[in-house]
Enzyme design. Sequence first.
Site, mmCIF file in Angstrom:
data_model
loop_
_atom_site.group_PDB
_atom_site.id
_atom_site.type_symbol
_atom_site.label_atom_id
_atom_site.label_comp_id
_atom_site.label_asym_id
_atom_site.label_seq_id
_atom_site.Cartn_x
_atom_site.Cartn_y
_atom_site.Cartn_z
ATOM 1 N N LEU A 137 0.834 -1.200 0.000
ATOM 2 C CA LEU A 137 0.000 0.000 0.000
ATOM 3 C C LEU A 137 0.864 1.244 0.000
ATOM 4 O O LEU A 137 1.821 1.349 0.778
ATOM 5 C CB LEU A 137 -0.897 0.004 1.239
ATOM 6 C CG LEU A 137 -1.592 1.324 1.591
ATOM 7 C CD1 LEU A 137 -2.619 1.689 0.534
ATOM 8 C CD2 LEU A 137 -2.235 1.249 2.976
ATOM 9 N N SER A 138 0.529 2.225 -0.841
ATOM 10 C CA SER A 138 1.144 3.545 -0.838
ATOM 11 C C SER A 138 2.651 3.421 -1.049
ATOM 12 O O SER A 138 3.081 2.950 -2.092
ATOM 13 C CB SER A 138 0.791 4.274 0.463
ATOM 14 O OG SER A 138 1.133 5.636 0.397
ATOM 15 N N ALA A 139 3.491 3.822 -0.062
ATOM 16 C CA ALA A 139 4.932 3.630 -0.215
ATOM 17 C C ALA A 139 5.253 2.152 -0.388
ATOM 18 O O ALA A 139 6.194 1.785 -1.113
ATOM 19 C CB ALA A 139 5.674 4.196 0.989
ATOM 20 N N ALA A 142 4.545 1.489 -3.973
ATOM 21 C CA ALA A 142 5.655 1.962 -4.797
ATOM 22 C C ALA A 142 6.840 1.004 -4.690
ATOM 23 O O ALA A 142 7.530 0.734 -5.685
ATOM 24 C CB ALA A 142 6.059 3.363 -4.370
#
Length: 285
Positions: A137-139, A142
């Site tokens: 999720l999110s970072a 990424a």
Amino acid sequence: MMRKLLIGAVVSALVLFLSAPAQAATIRPVTGFGSNPGALQMYEYVPDGLPSGRPAVVVLHGCTQDAAGYARGSGWVGLADKLRFKLVLPQQVSANNFSKCFNWFQAGDSKRGSGEAESIAQMARYSAGSRTYVTGLSAGGAMTSVMLAAYPELFSGGGVVAGLPYACATSMVDAYSCMNPGKDLTPKQWGDKVRAASTGARSPVSVWHGTADYTVAPMNLRELSEQWTDVGAAVDTHSVDGMGHGQPIAPGAGCGQAGPYLLDVGVCAAAELAVQWRLAEDGVQ
């Protein structure tokens, strides 16, 4: 359309099945998994009595989260219990990043063989099953892109939730521009970044994003799709109407626990990924 309906029916049955009592296993720390150049912590969740050779899923938390909280809140622990697979749970530490974000935007942490990316790869090798997948999720999303780009041979598939394309940023300041408003590159420009990271066949990628995400702009769903399609990966996208920045969960159906960045929208991303990745094969109790 028929395939989507079939997947939807399987997911609906699966999340209802998750309401059964969980097993007694615990999330435990693991040391000695490798040289750990990124100085991350490793945790693992292995359901009691899990036979050898079952699949493994690397689960990467978002900023301000920890490995255990995200693994439970996203629904992955419940799925591991019921479908019989293990979880590999890297955890960021504040000494690396004050907000406990994985450093997906730092060159030393996002290239094959170095930093946090290599630490996560070592964890994946240490706990490898018959097949290994990665999601976050999110970072963490990424960093999922980082792992798929830099270590394609390790993973049979990936799930990027509210994340970003690989090599979108090269500094923390640049990272904020990637997050919002986002960067609009051509598919080939995005694909060239992945090709520069490593060679090899690319596994399927599933991309999830909320239409009301004001932290990581929804355009990143399109840019991610273009990047992975350009390098030959099979890509499916899921745009969750009205959802903000977070992981889609469905606590009412037994999937996950609502909290910061764990959003009860009646959709269980983890369960859909489990179906796509065929994690239930010969594993359901």
